[in-house]
Design a protein around this motif. Structure first.
Motif, PDB file in Angstrom:
ATOM      1  N   UNK A 163      42.665  50.749  31.185  1.00 21.29           N
ATOM      2  CA  UNK A 163      41.492  50.158  30.573  1.00 21.29           C
ATOM      3  C   UNK A 163      41.903  48.856  29.877  1.00 21.29           C
ATOM      4  N   UNK A 164      41.078  47.854  30.017  1.00 19.99           N
ATOM      5  CA  UNK A 164      41.363  46.557  29.421  1.00 19.99           C
ATOM      6  C   UNK A 164      41.078  46.600  27.921  1.00 19.99           C
ATOM      7  N   UNK A 175      43.811  38.792  32.258  1.00 22.30           N
ATOM      8  CA  UNK A 175      44.833  38.998  33.284  1.00 22.30           C
ATOM      9  C   UNK A 175      44.530  38.132  34.499  1.00 22.30           C
ATOM     10  N   UNK A 176      45.513  37.435  35.036  1.00 21.38           N
ATOM     11  CA  UNK A 176      45.286  36.616  36.231  1.00 21.38           C
ATOM     12  C   UNK A 176      44.898  37.436  37.457  1.00 21.38           C
ATOM     13  N   UNK A 199      41.226  37.414  38.351  1.00 21.34           N
ATOM     14  CA  UNK A 199      40.759  36.226  39.044  1.00 21.34           C
ATOM     15  C   UNK A 199      41.118  36.286  40.524  1.00 21.34           C
ATOM     16  N   UNK A 200      42.289  36.797  40.851  1.00 19.57           N
ATOM     17  CA  UNK A 200      42.697  36.906  42.248  1.00 19.57           C
ATOM     18  C   UNK A 200      41.825  37.914  42.992  1.00 19.57           C
ATOM     19  N   UNK A 201      41.566  39.059  42.376  1.00 22.17           N
ATOM     20  CA  UNK A 201      40.714  40.077  43.006  1.00 22.17           C
ATOM     21  C   UNK A 201      39.297  39.547  43.204  1.00 22.17           C
ATOM     22  N   UNK A 202      38.786  38.836  42.217  1.00 23.36           N
ATOM     23  CA  UNK A 202      37.440  38.272  42.329  1.00 23.36           C
ATOM     24  C   UNK A 202      37.389  37.200  43.414  1.00 23.36           C
ATOM     25  N   UNK A 203      38.426  36.375  43.514  1.00 26.08           N
ATOM     26  CA  UNK A 203      38.474  35.346  44.554  1.00 26.08           C
ATOM     27  C   UNK A 203      38.494  35.973  45.944  1.00 26.08           C
ATOM     28  N   UNK A 236      46.046  28.371  38.027  1.00 24.53           N
ATOM     29  CA  UNK A 236      46.215  27.723  36.726  1.00 24.53           C
ATOM     30  C   UNK A 236      46.752  28.727  35.709  1.00 24.53           C
ATOM     31  N   UNK A 237      46.236  29.950  35.729  1.00 24.04           N
ATOM     32  CA  UNK A 237      46.718  30.962  34.783  1.00 24.04           C
ATOM     33  C   UNK A 237      48.150  31.387  35.079  1.00 24.04           C
ATOM     34  N   UNK A 238      48.512  31.454  36.362  1.00 25.02           N
ATOM     35  CA  UNK A 238      49.858  31.922  36.730  1.00 25.02           C
ATOM     36  C   UNK A 238      50.898  30.831  36.471  1.00 25.02           C
TER      37      UNK A 238
END
Length: 58
Positions: free
Chosen positions: A1-2, A9-10, A13-17, A53-55
């Motif tokens: 759980x967040x 968490x980056x 963003x990757x999962x959403x992309x 950008x986050x990574x």
């Protein structure tokens, strides 16, 4: 759980992309090049750039 500490968490963003990429491919195959397909593709690019950008930003 967040946790609610302000850290994003980056991986999110990757999962959403990836999800936007899959949705844009499905949309393109069903109805072709429409405004919605372009919008999903732009969201895919935006979230992918945000991930990088986050990574690599630090």
């Amino acid at each position: 759980m967040a946790s609610m500490n302000g850290l994003i968490e980056p991986n999110y963003f990757l999962i959403t992309a990836i999800a936007f990429a899959i949705l844009s491919i499905i949309q393109y195959k069903k109805v072709g090049k429409t405004l919605e397909t372009i919008y999903l593709s732009i969201l895919f690019i935006f979230f992918l750039i945000s991930y990088f950008i986050l990574v690599f930003g630090d």
